[in-house]
Structure formats: C-alpha cells, structure tokens
Write a protein that holds these residues in place. Sequence first.
Motif, PDB file in Angstrom:
ATOM      1  N   ILE A   1       0.885  -1.172   0.000  1.00 58.05           N
ATOM      2  CA  ILE A   1       0.000   0.000   0.000  1.00 58.05           C
ATOM      3  C   ILE A   1       0.920   1.218   0.000  1.00 58.05           C
ATOM      4  CG2 ILE A   1      -1.881   1.182   1.211  1.00 58.05           C
ATOM      5  CD1 ILE A   1      -2.532  -1.508   2.532  1.00 58.05           C
TER       6      ILE A   1
ATOM      7  N   SER B   1      -0.495   3.893  -4.678  1.00 54.98           N
ATOM      8  CA  SER B   1      -1.774   3.222  -4.437  1.00 54.98           C
ATOM      9  C   SER B   1      -2.736   4.138  -3.698  1.00 54.98           C
ATOM     10  CB  SER B   1      -1.551   1.939  -3.645  1.00 54.98           C
ATOM     11  OG  SER B   1      -0.789   1.010  -4.391  1.00 54.98           O
TER      12      SER B   1
ATOM     13  N   TRP C   1      -5.971   5.931   3.222  1.00 61.56           N
ATOM     14  CA  TRP C   1      -6.171   4.764   4.082  1.00 61.56           C
ATOM     15  C   TRP C   1      -6.921   5.195   5.339  1.00 61.56           C
ATOM     16  CZ3 TRP C   1      -5.707  -0.246   3.246  1.00 61.56           C
ATOM     17  CH2 TRP C   1      -5.730  -1.131   4.352  1.00 61.56           C
TER      18      TRP C   1
ATOM     19  N   THR D   1       2.681  -1.769   4.068  1.00 64.81           N
ATOM     20  CA  THR D   1       2.790  -0.429   3.500  1.00 64.81           C
ATOM     21  C   THR D   1       4.204   0.108   3.602  1.00 64.81           C
ATOM     22  OG1 THR D   1       1.996   1.855   3.660  1.00 64.81           O
ATOM     23  CG2 THR D   1       2.092   0.596   5.698  1.00 64.81           C
TER      24      THR D   1
END
Length: 739
Positions: free
Chosen positions: A53, A57, A64, A325
């Motif tokens: 992530i 993205s 998020w 991430t």
Amino acid sequence: MLWALVPLTIGVLHACGLAPLQLLERLEHLAYDVRLRLSLPRTADERIVIVDIDESSLERVGRWPWSRDKMAAFTTELFERQGALVVGFDLVFAEADDSSGLKSLQQLAQGPLKSDARFAGEVDRLTPTLDFDARFASALDTQNAVLGYYFTSDRDAKGRGVLPAPVLTPGQLGSVELRATEWNGFGSNIGVLARAAPGAGFFNAMADADGVVRSLPLLAKYQERYYESLALAVYRSFLGGADLVPVFASAAADAGERRILRGVELRHAGGRAFVPVDDQLAVLVPYRGAGGPTGGSFRYVPAADVLTGQLAAGSLRGKAVLVGTTAPGLQDLRATPVGRAYPGVETHASVLSGFLDGKAMYRPDYAPAFDVVQIVLAGLLLAFALPLLSAGQALLLAGAVFVALVALNAWLYLALGLALPLAAALVVVLLATALDMAYGYITEGRTKRGLAQLFGTYVPPELVGEMLLAPERYSMQAASRELTVMFCDMRGFTAMSERMEPVQLQALLNDIFSRLTQAIRAQRGTIDKYMGDCVMAFWGAPVPTPDHAALAVRAALDMVAAVDALNAQHRARGLPEIGIGIGLNTGPMCVGDMGSDVRRSYTVIGDAVNLGSRLEGLCKVYGVEIVASEATRLQAPGFVWQELDRVRVKGKEDAVAIFCPLGEPGALTQDQKSQLDQWHQALASLRAQDWPACEARLARLRAAAPGNPLFAWYAERLAQLRVVPYQPDWDGATRFDTK
C-alpha cells in the motif's frame, strides 16, 4: 600480569550481567550489525511477495483505510484470480466500517422511521450489500488468510477488538511457565473479521536500546496464554496448518518451574520443522539485503494494481503474500541494521523467508556463559603470555587471538545460526594488549625517551627511530670513529645584514637554515651546531653509517641546489642573493658529549674536523661552492670529481689533495665532461712545470668558460709561477698560512 586481570574482570562482570556497560552493549550491537551486513545473501526470495500500500496506491485508490468492500474485492482478487497460497495482513482492522451509510439507515429504521415497514424492508434488503465488514469477513472466511494485530503495555491494560485463539495455554503447558515478554493490552481486529479469518498473528517488533530492530518476538504472553507472531502464523498456514509443539531444554519440570524454551516444532503433513528462539522467545531477523521495492530482496507489487485488476492473472500463484505499506504517512518504517527506513512488513517477510529456508538466527540461552568462557580464556592467555614477549611478538599474539575470536564467532553464526556475543571479548583483548604496551612503555621506555631527548635535536627523526630499536647500543660517551664532517658558511651575509632590519634578517636566516637543515637531515646527517651564519654537521654517528661520505656529498649538492632555488626567488622579488661555501672531510674523529658543567653538546673534535673547517675557507679561493678532501672522494666514488689543487693548510705540513663534486655521472653533459678532461690535463701540465702547455690549455678553458673563477685564479697563479726557476722536488701544492 595483574594489569591484564583488570579488563578480564570488567568483561566477566559485564557478560554475567552483574555490571553491564552501555558502551559494550553498543559495541555488541555494532559487531552484530557488521557481521549481518557482511553475510547478507542479497538475492531475491521468489516464494514471498509483498503487496504494498504505497504512495501511488493511495493516490489512485484513496486515503487509508480503504473501505471494507474494497478490501473484500482485494482479498478475493489475491486468492481467486492471482492464486496466492496464503495472505498475511501486516495491518489491523480495529474499527467497524461505516462508510456505506448502513449504520445511519439502521438508526433511522429503528428510530424516526420505525413505523415505516417499507423502509425497514428496504434496509434489510440492502444490508448484505452495504455491510462492508460482512463482505470482507466473507472473503476471508473461505481463504487461507492471516490477520494482524498488536500487543501493548499500556498502564490501563486495555484490550480492543478480539484476540485469536492462543497457540499455547496453561492446560497445554501444565505447571510450566515460560520466560517471555508479557503484555497487558492489545489492539486487534473487530469480532466479525477475527472470527472469519482462519489465522492471526501479532506484528510487534523488538527495538534494542539504540532504537534498531534486530529481532521479532515469536511468541508473546498475555494473561497466562501465549500467542504467535504474524510470521509464524503465516508460516504455519503455508505448511497447511501445522501443529505447534513447544520444545524445552529439559524433559521434566517441577511445579512452578520457569523452564527454558529452546523453540517450537511445527508438525505438518509433509514432516516437521523446528524454529529456535532466544530467552525472550524471539528470533533474529535474517535480513536479505536493503529493504523496500528497490532493495531486491522481495518482489513488491502496488496494492492498487491488485485492486484494479491490472496485475496479470496468476502472478502470485503459490506465493506467500504479505500485505503492508511503505507509505511514510502510515508510519510502518523502522530503523534496522540494513536501513534506517526499512518497511516493517519486510521484517516479517525476512523472518518468514528464514523459516522457509530452515535458517533461523537466534541468540541461545547459554550466550552469557559462552561470553564468560571466551573472555576468561583469552584474558588469561594474554595475561600470562604478553609479559614474556617482545612488543612485536605481543602484537602478533594479540592479533592471532583477535582473529581467532572473530573467526569462531563468524563460523558459529554462518554454519549454525548462533548469534553469540563478541564485542566484550575483543575489547578485553585490545585493553590487555594496550595495558601491556603501556606497562612496557612506562617501565622499559625510559631509556628510549632519554635517548630521544639526548639526540632528538641533533639527529633526524628517522635515525632516532633506528636508535630506539636498540637503545642500549647508543650513549653520549666519547668514542673515536671514522666520520665525515661538514662546515657550511654563507657568503655575503655580513654585508646583507648591514642593510636589513633585524626582523627581516631573522626571517631570512631562519629560511636559509631551514632549507640547509632539511637537506642535511634528508641524507641522515647529524646537526652539530649553528655558529652565526655557519652550519656544522657530521655523518656516521650516533648511528653507524657505512656510506657516510657519499651521504655527506649528496647533502652538499642538495644544499647548493636549495640555495640556487632561494636565490631565484630573491631575484624575482628584488632581494639580494647569497652564496655558500661547504667544506667536507673524512677521517678519524672523537665524537660524544662534550662541554662544561653549564652547557654540553654532542659534537666532534680532532685533526680531521679542523681540516674540514679549513677546506670550507678555500671555497672562496677557488671560486667553488664545495671543497672536499681526497679521503672523502675515495669513499664517495659514485660522483664525478674535479680535482682543484694540492694544499697545505695552516697548521699542517702534509699536502692534501682537494676536490669539488660536480654531481652524479649521468648529470654531466658531454661538453662538461670534455671541459673536465681538459682541466685535468692543464693541472697535470702545471705540476710538470710545463708552463706553455698549461697556459695554452687554460686559455682554451677560459675562452669556453670566461666567467669561471677557478680558471681565472689559476691563470694568475701561472703568471706568478712562470718567474720561478724550475724546482725538481716541487709537488705542485699551494700553501695557505691563514685560516
């Protein structure tokens, strides 16, 4: 020997934990980091893929956390279209997803619109579509997924979410209590997700005192139960749901005994796998290389590519996938030995990779005892051996012990996966050696320091260094030796001093003396003294030097070149030029510490010294810069010499041949060589009292070199000799009655 016991004692107290030293802890971390970086495989593990992530993205999908319907689609894509074998989430879903608006609709259906049956029915109809958490749970329920969570040690001991089932319970362990890091709080996933996911593991890291993550806990204790890490949970799922069985250091235990867990055994359909742990139930992270998408250790796939279906189908088939991430804003970057901003998800990937390779690095429970043993053995060996050895031998022994400790440690690490302590033992070796050197310097170095003090101002540093290798061979006591002495006087300095300010004169004199001294010391000469505008030096003492005459001649030539260079600078600046005259003589001299009770110096005296002083004075007569005796010429055959005359100086009745060095053979041109031959022929004609032949040769020499003062002086001398009757016993020598 007692001095060597000091570092040994300090090292043992540190290794035992009785007096731990922060400095040694830091050095231990440094030693481990260096060892780790030197052994990195720096290859990619194709079995593991990190779905990242990342910033791109987040830009493409949105900030998020993403809604759970997207996570459901994301999970379905990973398993069904991409074919992932197991997916581990280095993420926690601690709160319900209300982004669909279902909660608001339900509140209306139970509140203001409670009487509207049609509205309530519509809400019931939409619930399966709008309940994003349920959709995500459904996607997890049928797949081999592992969720993540974390433990905390908050003061209020709160728990949030639902923990998975523990892997070890008091019922399984009986009365045994494991040594483990104990937590009193946690942050886990919401119930619907926790119940749906087949597995879950905590993703806590263990940062050392310097903030660097070198290990991850394998098991954690919470309320007398033990839970597995994310890497271990993914590994068990990768093996098809292996059973976990604890392996202890001893077979039996009394009630309440704290037993040492050696590791865990994973039993699965394909066999068994053993994972060792340290005394904190942790494993060292077997980093593969630099972290991140460009690190080359693992393949990184942007999460947006998976979610949007841009990743080719089957790209992850049979892979262990970790979802994490690298976006800085999500704060999962950690300091590690291989990078200061290392993705947290890759630490779990590295541990999982080590499990799959059967390569689990760990610090065994006997590490402190091992450290004590190596410190004691190395310390005692050095304590008994170093005092018996010379400095060179002591350094060799210490170096051998140092290398042996490093080699043994490296072998245990690479071959057996044991990360054993090293820094304290190496520090003990270094300190013991340093104390031995210091002791030798204090107790045995006084003679050397005294020697350096005695000779340091006279002798070049490199000669003092040679003397210090065997100080017992040198003293200030007077002795008779064959040496070469030099006297160097500056020409025109008196007239110059009358026209210069004292400060300018001082600066000029210092500059000249510095250049001349450098030339003397470069050829291993010993400065005797500075006398006004004169320098006295000698060669062959205090360090015996077989080629002392040749070194003195070379130094004289270098001094002439140095003065020429200085004069070139003076001409450019409009300053007056100076000249020098150098006298060299080789012969027996008395050398030693001489003087009065008030002042003494290391000097030379004798007939040969006096002759050297007289020869320096002849430089002005013959118009040359260097005058050397025949004794010096005979011991320095590597130069081209021009004979000047035979002389009887004041105080001596024997005639002495004098010469001037012109340089090394390769430095002379053909014209210079021809002129030198003609000169020697002219000198032979003079001594044969063949005045016409001598006059003819001198005429040719003066025509070729009209400014040569030597030829001019001999022309005047020839004019005086021509009126003298022929003398059968004449030896051609010139008498000088003044100094």
